[in-house]
Design a protein around this motif. Structure first.
Motif, PDB file in Angstrom:
ATOM      1  N   ARG A  62     -13.504   8.204 -15.289  1.00 20.14           N
ATOM      2  CA  ARG A  62     -13.951   6.999 -14.578  1.00 20.14           C
ATOM      3  C   ARG A  62     -13.651   7.106 -13.082  1.00 20.14           C
ATOM      4  O   ARG A  62     -14.474   6.735 -12.251  1.00 20.14           O
ATOM      5  N   ALA A  66     -16.471   7.211 -10.107  1.00 22.78           N
ATOM      6  CA  ALA A  66     -16.396   6.311  -8.959  1.00 22.78           C
ATOM      7  C   ALA A  66     -16.401   7.100  -7.653  1.00 22.78           C
ATOM      8  O   ALA A  66     -17.054   6.708  -6.678  1.00 22.78           O
ATOM      9  N   LYS A  71     -21.320   4.127 -10.873  1.00 24.22           N
ATOM     10  CA  LYS A  71     -20.587   3.051 -11.513  1.00 24.22           C
ATOM     11  C   LYS A  71     -20.172   3.493 -12.914  1.00 24.22           C
ATOM     12  O   LYS A  71     -21.025   3.694 -13.779  1.00 24.22           O
ATOM     13  N   THR A  73     -18.893   2.114 -15.540  1.00 25.92           N
ATOM     14  CA  THR A  73     -19.214   1.311 -16.718  1.00 25.92           C
ATOM     15  C   THR A  73     -20.717   1.216 -16.944  1.00 25.92           C
ATOM     16  O   THR A  73     -21.163   0.699 -17.971  1.00 25.92           O
ATOM     17  N   GLN A  74     -21.495   1.745 -16.007  1.00 33.61           N
ATOM     18  CA  GLN A  74     -22.956   1.817 -16.191  1.00 33.61           C
ATOM     19  C   GLN A  74     -23.351   3.188 -16.713  1.00 33.61           C
ATOM     20  O   GLN A  74     -24.217   3.319 -17.589  1.00 33.61           O
TER      21      GLN A  74
END
Length: 260
Positions: A62, A66, A71, A73-74
């Motif tokens: 993650r 970033a 993104k 969580t996308q």
């Protein structure tokens, strides 16, 4: 053919550890069910204590997404997407024995694992930042162009065999019924990736040998050993050759199947 991560990718993610394995004689007519169930069970046990979002292996990806401007969580890394599916649906899709095995091992270790059809890759395969003119074939048959700067698996013909690093594998080199030669890539970014990727690679070597035949070659790749030379002809494990040390002291060894 050589597989490697580019110097800019290595510089941006110095903790990256990768494992690679070449398997030959792959066929779809083996029963991987019991092994898939065992590894999936390990993942379920871990998920029972908390969601995949809290796993250090997933948190590292993650942070990497970033840093890439993606993104997280996308567009989830492959291991997170599989773990999430397992947690929500209770199981993973069955696609091909090798793909199913790679997916099950991936969720057991919470580490992305990809399997690519070697006969569908042209020349060297490099994990690098996209120029924006590469072609990516979707599973629906459409063609996309990765965003410039996006990390892709790119070959000498300008094909992107994965987008957003470990997020989406191309339909072009996905393992299918007629696939015989496979390149398996394992990548970790978390603090214990060196030990975990080594263990995962050993696990895959054992499982592939039981279901098909001993892998033709394998290697652990780090900043000191960034490249892997894929043997052009399958060799017995004891005869796998390693190229001379690369400049600077390192040596060169060289889904949606698998978990891309």
């Amino acid at each position: 053919m050589r597989f490697e991560h580019s110097a800019p990718v290595r510089a941006a993610f110095p903790g990256l550890v990768a494992g690679v394995l070449v398997a030959t004689g792959i066929t779809p007519d083996v029963s991987a069910g019991p092994r898939v169930a065992a590894f999936t069970g390990q993942a379920r046990t871990r998920l029972s204590a908390g969601s995949e979002a809290g796993f250090p292996e997933i948190q590292a990806w993650r942070r990497a997404f970033a840093a890439m401007g993606v993104k997280p969580t996308q567009y989830r890394c492959a291991a997170e997407a599989l773990l999430r599916r397992l947690r929500i649906d209770g199981n993973l899709p069955r696609l091909h024995p090798l793909v199913d095995l790679c997916n099950a091992v991936s969720v057991a270790y919470a580490v992305p694992v990809a399997a690519l059809d070697l006969d569908r890759i042209t020349g060297d395969l490099t994990v690098r930042h996209a120029h924006g003119d590469e072609e990516y074939l979707t599973f629906a048959g459409g063609v996309e162009r990765p965003e410039p700067g996006e990390i892709v698996f790119a070959d000498a013909a300008g094909r992107a065999h994965a987008r957003r690093w470990t997020n989406r594998q191309s339909g072009w080199s996905a393992v299918r019924a007629e696939t015989s030669r496979v390149l398996v890539v394992v990548e970790g970014l978390h603090s214990t990736a060196d030990a975990d990727v080594t263990d995962l690679l050993d696990t895959l070597r054992t499982e592939v040998a039981v279901l098909w035949s001993p892998p033709a070659a394998h290697a652990l790749l780090t900043g000191a050993r960034p490249a892997f030379e894929v043997p052009s002809v399958a060799l017995p494990p004891q005869e796998v050759r390693r190229s001379p040390p690369a400049p600077g002291g390192g040596s060169r060894e060289r889904s949606r199947p698998a978990s891309r």
